[in-house]
Design an enzyme around this catalytic site. Structure first.
Site, PDB file in Angstrom:
ATOM      1  N   GLU A   1       0.844  -1.192   0.000  1.00 38.99           N
ATOM      2  CA  GLU A   1       0.000   0.000   0.000  1.00 38.99           C
ATOM      3  C   GLU A   1       0.887   1.254   0.000  1.00 38.99           C
ATOM      4  OE1 GLU A   1      -2.382   1.559  -0.765  1.00 38.99           O
ATOM      5  OE2 GLU A   1      -4.062   1.525   0.634  1.00 38.99           O
ATOM      6  N   ASP A   2       0.377   2.314  -0.574  1.00 35.54           N
ATOM      7  CA  ASP A   2       1.170   3.546  -0.606  1.00 35.54           C
ATOM      8  C   ASP A   2       1.277   4.186   0.772  1.00 35.54           C
ATOM      9  OD1 ASP A   2      -1.536   4.240  -0.561  1.00 35.54           O
ATOM     10  OD2 ASP A   2      -1.448   5.570  -2.291  1.00 35.54           O
TER      11      ASP A   2
ATOM     12  N   ASP B   1      -3.089   5.482   6.622  1.00 31.63           N
ATOM     13  CA  ASP B   1      -3.557   6.764   7.165  1.00 31.63           C
ATOM     14  C   ASP B   1      -4.538   6.486   8.301  1.00 31.63           C
ATOM     15  OD1 ASP B   1      -3.958   9.530   7.272  1.00 31.63           O
ATOM     16  OD2 ASP B   1      -5.448   9.529   5.676  1.00 31.63           O
TER      17      ASP B   1
ATOM     18  N   PHE C   1      -0.839  16.267   4.015  1.00 30.98           N
ATOM     19  CA  PHE C   1      -1.252  15.594   2.788  1.00 30.98           C
ATOM     20  C   PHE C   1      -0.081  15.554   1.810  1.00 30.98           C
ATOM     21  CE2 PHE C   1      -3.412  14.789  -1.182  1.00 30.98           C
ATOM     22  CZ  PHE C   1      -4.275  13.775  -0.800  1.00 30.98           C
TER      23      PHE C   1
ATOM     24  N   ARG D   1       0.952  11.974  -9.421  1.00 32.42           N
ATOM     25  CA  ARG D   1       1.488  10.629  -9.169  1.00 32.42           C
ATOM     26  C   ARG D   1       2.888  10.474  -9.754  1.00 32.42           C
ATOM     27  NH1 ARG D   1      -2.770   7.368  -7.287  1.00 32.42           N
ATOM     28  NH2 ARG D   1      -4.815   7.757  -8.209  1.00 32.42           N
TER      29      ARG D   1
HETATM   30  P1  IMP Z   1      -6.842   5.120   4.980  1.00 28.80           P
HETATM   31  O1  IMP Z   1      -7.967   4.213   4.649  1.00 28.80           O
HETATM   32  O2  IMP Z   1      -7.300   6.383   5.651  1.00 28.80           O
HETATM   33  O3  IMP Z   1      -5.701   4.471   5.745  1.00 28.80           O
HETATM   34  O4  IMP Z   1      -6.303   5.700   3.638  1.00 28.80           O
HETATM   35  C1  IMP Z   1      -5.558   5.036   2.772  1.00 28.80           C
HETATM   36  C2  IMP Z   1      -5.676   5.654   1.395  1.00 28.80           C
HETATM   37  O5  IMP Z   1      -5.986   7.059   1.453  1.00 28.80           O
HETATM   38  C3  IMP Z   1      -4.342   5.568   0.719  1.00 28.80           C
HETATM   39  O6  IMP Z   1      -4.245   4.395  -0.007  1.00 28.80           O
HETATM   40  C4  IMP Z   1      -4.350   6.784  -0.166  1.00 28.80           C
HETATM   41  O7  IMP Z   1      -4.941   6.481  -1.393  1.00 28.80           O
HETATM   42  C5  IMP Z   1      -5.211   7.781   0.546  1.00 28.80           C
HETATM   43  N1  IMP Z   1      -4.398   8.777   1.292  1.00 28.80           N
HETATM   44  C6  IMP Z   1      -4.259   8.908   2.619  1.00 28.80           C
HETATM   45  N2  IMP Z   1      -3.428   9.897   2.946  1.00 28.80           N
HETATM   46  C7  IMP Z   1      -2.997  10.414   1.770  1.00 28.80           C
HETATM   47  C8  IMP Z   1      -2.091  11.473   1.442  1.00 28.80           C
HETATM   48  O8  IMP Z   1      -1.480  12.159   2.269  1.00 28.80           O
HETATM   49  N3  IMP Z   1      -1.910  11.689   0.111  1.00 28.80           N
HETATM   50  C9  IMP Z   1      -2.534  10.971  -0.860  1.00 28.80           C
HETATM   51  N4  IMP Z   1      -3.386   9.972  -0.591  1.00 28.80           N
HETATM   52  C10 IMP Z   1      -3.617   9.701   0.725  1.00 28.80           C
HETATM   53 MG    MG Z   2      -4.518   4.272  -2.310  1.00 29.36          MG
END
Ligand code: IMP
Ligand code: MG
Length: 180
Positions: free
Chosen positions: A101-102, A105, A154, A167
């Site tokens: 995963e990237d 969060d 962000f 990207r």
């Molecule tokens: P989570 O479900 O909140 O953990 O979010 C995960 C997804 O939210 C990641 O796979 C990203 O696609 C997106 N995301 C969360 N934070 C960022 C950020 O700082 N920049 C870009 N995408 C983010």
């Molecule tokens: Mg993502």
């Protein structure tokens, strides 16, 4: 500092720093799974760039599949809802799965994915995340391999987007948006 319209980008992690860390992560995975096979699952689309670098640093037998989920809308606010948009092509039963995963969060996306994947009886199930924003966590999810812990800002670049843009940046940058 570059800018596009009122958006400002500030480098957080230089490409060379990212590359070095990704190499280390690949070495760690290769060590942990020595003599075994790993099955990487890339979470589209953000992880695509990270995954393509990571897989080339893995020295054990490796196979690859992709999943896509939607959690965010077009902007930078989480909707809190996760939906499976693209499922795997093949079974993961009995495999050493690493979800790539990237960014971790709130943890909602990976929490959901882990639940779905665990039901399919992999031999092991781990997470590799390039970035981790621990301050934002809602769901208690921990990654086994983390590239960098970053502050609650962000970020874009190296696969991460803002409304599908940025990207292609080589560095990971903090994006500041104009006040709305
Ligand atoms: P989570 O479900 O909140 O953990 O979010 C995960 C997804 O939210 C990641 O796979 C990203 O696609 C997106 N995301 C969360 N934070 C960022 C950020 O700082 N920049 C870009 N995408 C983010
Ligand atoms: Mg993502």
């Amino acid at each position: 500092m570059h800018s596009r319209g009122q958006e400002h980008l500030k480098v957080l992690l230089r490409s060379s720093v990212v590359q070095k860390r990704v190499r280390e992560m690949g070495q760690q995975i290769s060590k942990d799974f020595k003599g075994q096979r790993v099955h990487l699952i890339g979470v589209l689309k953000g992880a695509a760039i990270f995954l393509s670098d990571l897989i080339r640093q893995i020295r054990v037998e490796v196979s690859l599949d992709f999943m896509a989920v939607s959690s965010y809308g077009d902007g930078s606010q989480t909707s809190g809802q996760v939906r499976l948009v693209k499922d795997l092509d093949t079974s993961i039963e009995g495999l050493n799965v690493i979800v790539v995963e990237d960014i971790l969060d709130t943890g909602l996306t990976l929490g959901y994915l882990l639940r779905v994947l665990q039901q399919r009886k992999p031999k092991s199930l781990r997470i590799a995340a390039l970035l981790d924003k621990p301050e934002r966590r809602i769901k208690d999810v921990k990654a086994d391999y983390v590239g960098f812990q970053i502050p609650n800002e962000f970020v874009v670049g190296y696969g991460l987007d803002y409304a599908e843009r940025y990207r292609n940046l080589k560095d990971v940058c903090v994006l500041s948006l104009p006040p709305s």
